[in-house]
Write a protein that holds these residues in place. Structure first.
Motif, PDB file in Angstrom:
ATOM      1  N   VAL A  27       0.816  -1.224   0.000  1.00 30.44           N
ATOM      2  CA  VAL A  27       0.000   0.000   0.000  1.00 30.44           C
ATOM      3  C   VAL A  27       0.849   1.272   0.000  1.00 30.44           C
ATOM      4  N   ALA A  28       1.066   1.797  -1.159  1.00 31.81           N
ATOM      5  CA  ALA A  28       1.856   3.027  -1.264  1.00 31.81           C
ATOM      6  C   ALA A  28       1.069   4.231  -0.749  1.00 31.81           C
ATOM      7  N   LYS A  29      -0.115   4.499  -1.337  1.00 31.96           N
ATOM      8  CA  LYS A  29      -0.867   5.696  -0.946  1.00 31.96           C
ATOM      9  C   LYS A  29      -2.328   5.400  -0.658  1.00 31.96           C
ATOM     10  N   ASP A  30      -3.024   4.768  -1.602  1.00 32.87           N
ATOM     11  CA  ASP A  30      -4.465   4.544  -1.451  1.00 32.87           C
ATOM     12  C   ASP A  30      -4.775   3.057  -1.395  1.00 32.87           C
ATOM     13  N   TYR A  31      -5.920   2.759  -0.771  1.00 35.75           N
ATOM     14  CA  TYR A  31      -6.386   1.374  -0.720  1.00 35.75           C
ATOM     15  C   TYR A  31      -7.898   1.405  -0.568  1.00 35.75           C
TER      16      TYR A  31
END
Length: 554
Positions: A27-31
């Motif tokens: 999960v880099a930024k959004d999920y």
């Protein structure tokens, strides 16, 4: 958890790696929030089945290399914590994360979602679907696991038992209509109201956790049963009793359906207006003695937590200045004080089937917010906080106050609308003359909220801005010893001498009304001793019959 503890937790989770109760995501930024909800359901159910207290969903760890890579998911703290409410709105029953932790690791920011185990007997669904795990994989909760969770308490949960001979014909039509409407409001973000109203009755009752495969339970009869169907619950009386005490005396019993009759009982309460005069105001603030939401919350809590195996009724005693709610059964998990802050979520319920059904009908929540909300409701109306009495074995009594105890307390709440709940609770203990730990006393004193000495603390009238009570404030405010010494020496200068009785007559009425009689006499004795030791007065009489005079030349 402290940061160092979180680091240890993360190391332990990585060491044991993914399983039915632990999931890692890069999960880099959004999920996707729905995907988080599905994992919440699965991990919570699996923790229950394994007898664990919690499960973990971790963002910021590569699930291939096991390396911490960091995540910027919801980097704003308010938005991250807002996920708790989003999960609570779509989880059934309405539960959410124990906490959402952020760890600043050397490899980057890691977000650890601490997920509570599903309550005993209550599997967790996400938007109507139950999820589980098979190793590291997400999958629907199988019937075997679903039954295993539900069977955990069916044998011992009084409210979950199917009633022999009971059918939907024993349920009240008006209560059924109100139940559908309440269910539709609760799930307005998932179902159109018309859709809920069109469901077959058997489907609605099963979805609302009131029946089991169409079979009527005790919970269904309590909440929706016809009054004449109460015999099906014998020997339990299935009864709420309102009792009026005071100059007038009266009572009335209310049977099923409790969904309707809690409101009917509330309407019996004499809910007159109370006038509170703010500082420097010409018009008083008028508030009702009792807030309907607070009263119904208290009554619904009694229904949800009653020990029905004791075959007792729930009693609401109305006295001129308070309501006392009594229900059978000791406080089930923890103590009332644990829930006041709104941070504790119960893990077990005495009647899980009934509690879940009441939650589906919007009568209660299952997050432990009820007690918190009752305290906030009283504070918003400038009234004393509720009191709990657990002194009688097997009985819980809760008091909701319907009058002002100390006007200074109420005026502080009117003026300081941003006062933390912890401070309000402490001031409430001050006005009720209840013990308070020294750290909180020091905090209140620094804030200028209290004056006096333990055990005779009082809410500061200067902070409260009391005008009508200024005379009372002066009477209860302790003066310096110099003030009392000057009164005595002036008396002796004028009249030459004074017996102890005369000294008492002179000073007793001048001392703070915050002191009792014994404390006042002790203070006068100390004052005489100090003046004698300072060489300002002398006893020319005897020890038993003193006669005090000024020392000449002083």
């Amino acid at each position: 958890m402290k940061v160092i503890a979180l680091g240890t937790v993360l190391e332990g989770l990585i060491a044991t790696w993914e399983n039915e109760v632990v999931e890692f995501k890069r999960v880099a930024k959004d999920y996707d929030t729905d995907r988080i909800g599905e994992y919440f359901s699965a991990l919570s159910n699996e923790a229950n089945l394994r007898g664990l207290e919690r499960a973990w969903l971790v963002f910021g760890v590569d699930n291939q290399t096991r390396a911490v890579v960091g995540s910027t998911y919801r980097s704003e703290p308010e938005r991250l914590q807002g996920l708790k409410m989003q999960v609570a709105q779509s989880a059934e029953p309405s539960v959410t994360f124990r906490d959402i932790h952020v760890l600043q690791h050397a490899g980057g920011r890691v977000v650890l979602f601490e997920i509570p185990a599903a309550p005993c007997g209550m599997p967790i669904a996400w938007k109507g679907h139950y999820y589980a795990r098979a190793g590291e994989s997400l999958m629907p909760l199988g019937l075997d696991k679903l039954d295993e969770i539900r069977q955990q308490t069916l044998a011992e949960d009084w409210s979950a038992q199917v009633v022999a001979g009971a059918s939907v014909e024993h349920l009240d039509s008006e209560a059924l209509a109100i139940a559908r409407a309440s269910f539709a409001r609760k799930y307005a973000n998932r179902f159109a109201a018309d859709e809920v109203m069109a469901w077959p009755l058997a489907s609605f009752l099963d979805r609302a956790r009131l029946t089991q495969d169409g079979r009527v339970t005790r919970a269904a009869l309590l909440l929706l049963g016809k009054r004449e169907s109460a015999y099906l619950l014998l020997p339990h009386p299935a009864q709420l009793t309102w009792k009026l005490e005071g100059v007038e005396r009266d009572y009335e019993h209310f049977g099923p359906p409790f969904l309707l009759n809690t409101t009917a009982l509330y309407q019996k309460v004499r809910n007159t207006k109370v006038r509170i005069l703010p500082d420097d105001a010409l018009l008083a603030v008028e508030v009702a003695k009792y807030d309907q939401k607070v009263v119904l919350e208290a009554l619904h809590n009694c229904i949800a937590h009653q020990d029905y195996r004791r075959n007792g009724r729930i009693v609401v005693v109305e006295q001129p200045d308070r309501l006392i709610f009594e229900n059978e059964g000791s406080f089930f998990e923890g103590q009332p004080a644990d829930y006041i802050s709104g941070n504790k979520t119960p893990h077990r319920y005495r009647n899980p089937y009934l509690a879940q059904a009441m939650a589906e009908l919007n009568m209660i929540d299952t997050m432990g917010y009820g007690i918190h909300e009752m305290h906030l409701g009283q504070a918003r109306r400038y009234f004393p906080m509720p009191d709990y009495d657990l002194s009688e074995a097997g009985v819980v009594k809760m008091t909701v106050h319907g009058r002002v105890v100390d006007p200074a307390y109420s005026r502080v709440l009117m003026q300081k609308t941003d006062l933390p709940l912890a401070d309000i609770l402490a001031l409430d203990r001050v006005q009720k003359r209840l013990p308070l730990d020294q750290a909180m006393v020091d905090h209140l004193r620094r804030a200028g909220l209290v004056e006096g000495r333990k055990p005779n603390l009082h809410v500061s009238a200067l902070v409260a801005g009391v005008t009508a009570e200024k005379a009372t404030y002066i009477r209860t405010r302790a003066q310096d010893d110099v003030f009392y010494a000057k009164l005595l020496t002036d008396y002796l200068e004028r009249f030459g001498k004074a017996t102890r009785e005369e000294v008492n007559d002179l000073l007793l009425s001048k001392l703070s009304e915050g002191l009792d009689e014994a404390q006042k006499l002790n203070k006068i004795g100390n004052l005489l001793t100090n003046l004698r030791r300072a060489g300002k007065i002398v006893n020319t009489g005897s020890r038993k019959a003193p006669e005090w005079r000024l020392v000449r030349g002083w």
